[in-house]
Design an enzyme around this catalytic site. Structure first.
Site, PDB file in Angstrom:
ATOM      1  N   LEU A  12       0.984  -1.134   0.041  1.00  0.00           N
ATOM      2  CA  LEU A  12       0.099   0.031  -0.020  1.00  0.00           C
ATOM      3  C   LEU A  12       0.876   1.284  -0.063  1.00  0.00           C
ATOM      4  O   LEU A  12       1.710   1.461   1.041  1.00  0.00           O
ATOM      5  CB  LEU A  12      -1.019  -0.079   1.311  1.00  0.00           C
ATOM      6  N   ARG A  19       1.538  14.978   6.417  1.00  0.00           N
ATOM      7  CA  ARG A  19       2.358  15.559   7.637  1.00  0.00           C
ATOM      8  C   ARG A  19       3.667  15.588   7.016  1.00  0.00           C
ATOM      9  O   ARG A  19       4.263  16.200   8.099  1.00  0.00           O
ATOM     10  CB  ARG A  19       1.901  14.522   8.654  1.00  0.00           C
ATOM     11  N   TYR A 375      35.546  18.951 -19.559  1.00  0.00           N
ATOM     12  CA  TYR A 375      34.041  19.451 -20.051  1.00  0.00           C
ATOM     13  C   TYR A 375      34.517  20.727 -20.697  1.00  0.00           C
ATOM     14  O   TYR A 375      35.094  21.525 -20.373  1.00  0.00           O
ATOM     15  CB  TYR A 375      33.284  19.639 -18.900  1.00  0.00           C
TER      16      TYR A 375
END
Length: 453
Positions: A12, A19, A375
């Site tokens: 479930l 909350r 990079y």
């Protein structure tokens, strides 16, 4: 328990967790580096559950996707309305109707349940019970459903707090939520449940009374209270994390690892730690980490998605990012970051370096302050450093570039081209010196400052 018994677990996971005060559904909040849902699914699979159905709320494709990341063939069912636990279970009616020996009902917000406990529930069914309920002795039973037993210790009913009498509320044996139901009888029993109670909901717990009315045995399987902790807010999430970390640390130490200050070390549920590993204080290990026998992880290091070879050394203050792979006796020292890179046996990256998208050969030495420039703002490129190469301090290796075996790179160099094996490469500005320049500079600047003042 016979291995031939088939099992379907219904998890479930439809709760929104209001909350939690979060945009993320409750089931996806993490304990020990993975979602609560993934923790529960892992325990189910380890307990031999062959089929899994996950109940999600409307529009919660993210929860279904997480379930299938853990179990590719998990069935996903939607609970369109929240009308109680039995109603949620029956959202998977199609899966239940296919039949199984053991039907297990688990909860995504109970992430600490273990495979042995799930196995104990299954064993109760194999022993003849129609329903087995997971219970625990509560230090403070307020708010929990009570497990009511007869004089022979057999489970008679589960009474929710709002429906219990004063005498029943005094009972401290409480419902942990998890349940196993005889798969042959499950659908018939579940369909008998109605919503005639104080909350107007379909209680899964009512299945106990219906099973007894049919003359079937119902049992309680006792677990430790910490194992059935339900997570409904951030405070309980932190409690679950603390309990999970204690469990993981103890397992690592029982397996032969040394933790100098275990309460300061944080592990992930999938962390693999070999024998004679030493982990110093204040180490954080994220998901996907394997540490082989004899390795040392020094203080204040952070590892994620990395492999550490036998007798390798990491840190202190090192960071291993995903794809980092250290071979036997490799060394990564203080303030070094490794990402998507292979560090071969005996290679050393001792200080203040960034090594990304690289392959470092055996026994190579990477000087302090060296970086791989991997990079260009659009794409990443790889750096290859050969065996026994020596990279001088404060060098920048602009990928794609290869440093040959045994080659030397002079300190402070910016290397943009391949370096041949056993060659020396120096790429830096020529040093210039002007005798007496500093004296005249100081005098000129002092005079300028005096005029300003």
């Amino acid at each position: 328990m016979p291995k031939s018994r088939s099992a379907l677990a219904i998890v479930l996971a439809a709760g929104e967790g209001t909350r939690m005060k979060s945009d993320r559904p409750k089931a996806l909040h993490e304990v020990a580096g993975r979602s609560m849902l993934a923790n529960v699914l892992s325990s189910a699979v380890t307990a031999g559950v062959g089929r899994v159905a996950v109940i999600v709320g409307p529009g919660r494709d993210d929860v279904g996707a997480e379930a299938r990341r853990s179990i590719a063939d998990a069935d996903i069912f939607v609970q369109s309305e929240r009308l109680g636990t039995a109603h949620a279970v029956l959202a998977a009616r199609a899966a239940i109707a296919e039949g199984c020996d053991d039907l297990l009902v688990l909860f995504a917000d109970t992430p600490l349940v273990t495979a042995p406990t799930i196995g104990a529930l299954r064993a109760a069914l194999a022993g003849g019970a129609a329903v087995a309920v997971l219970g625990f002795w509560a230090a403070n039973p307020f708010g929990y459903g009570r497990l009511l037993r007869d004089d022979a210790g057999r489970l008679v009913a589960i009474r929710e707090e709002k429906d219990a009498t004063d005498e029943e509320r005094a009972v401290t044996l409480c419902n942990g939520g998890l349940m196993a139901i005889d798969g042959v009888e499950a659908l018939r029993l579940l369909e008998k449940i109605d919503n005639k109670n104080a909350k107007g909901e379909f209680y899964l717990t009512d299945v106990v009374e219906f099973a007894r009315a049919a003359g079937r045995e119902t049992r309680v399987v006792i677990a430790d209270e910490t194992e059935v902790l339900g997570v409904n807010d951030r405070i309980q999430l932190a409690q679950a994390e603390a309990l999970a970390q204690t469990r993981l640390r103890r397992a690592a130490m029982a397996g032969g690892a040394t933790m100098i200050a275990p309460e300061t070390v944080f592990l992930s549920a999938d962390t693999v730690i070999g024998r004679d590993v030493t982990i110093e204080p204040h180490v954080v290990i994220g998901p996907g980490v394997e540490i082989a026998d004899g390795a040392v992880i020094h203080a204040f290091s952070h590892l994620e998605g990395a492999r550490v070879g036998e007798r390798a050394s990491v840190g202190p203050f090192a960071r291993l990012r995903p794809g980092a792979a250290l071979a036997e006796k490799a060394k990564v020292g203080n303030f070094v970051e490794i990402k998507n890179a292979n560090v071969a046996p005996g290679a050393k990256v001792n200080h203040l370096s960034y090594i990304g998208d690289a392959d470092i050969g055996a026994n190579a030495n990477i000087g302090a302050g060296t970086i791989t420039c991997n990079y260009d703002g659009f794409l990443k490129y790889r750096t290859t450093i050969g065996e026994n190469a020596f990279i001088g301090s404060n060098s920048s290796l602009v990928a794609p570039v290869t440093i040959g075996q045994g080659a030397y790179v002079g300190s402070g160099s910016v290397i943009t081209k391949d370096v041949a094996p056993d060659a020396l490469a120096v790429a830096r500005g020529r040093q210039m010196e002007k005798a007496g320049w500093a004296v005249s500079f100081r005098m000129a600047q002092a005079a300028k400052k005096a005029k300003v003042e």
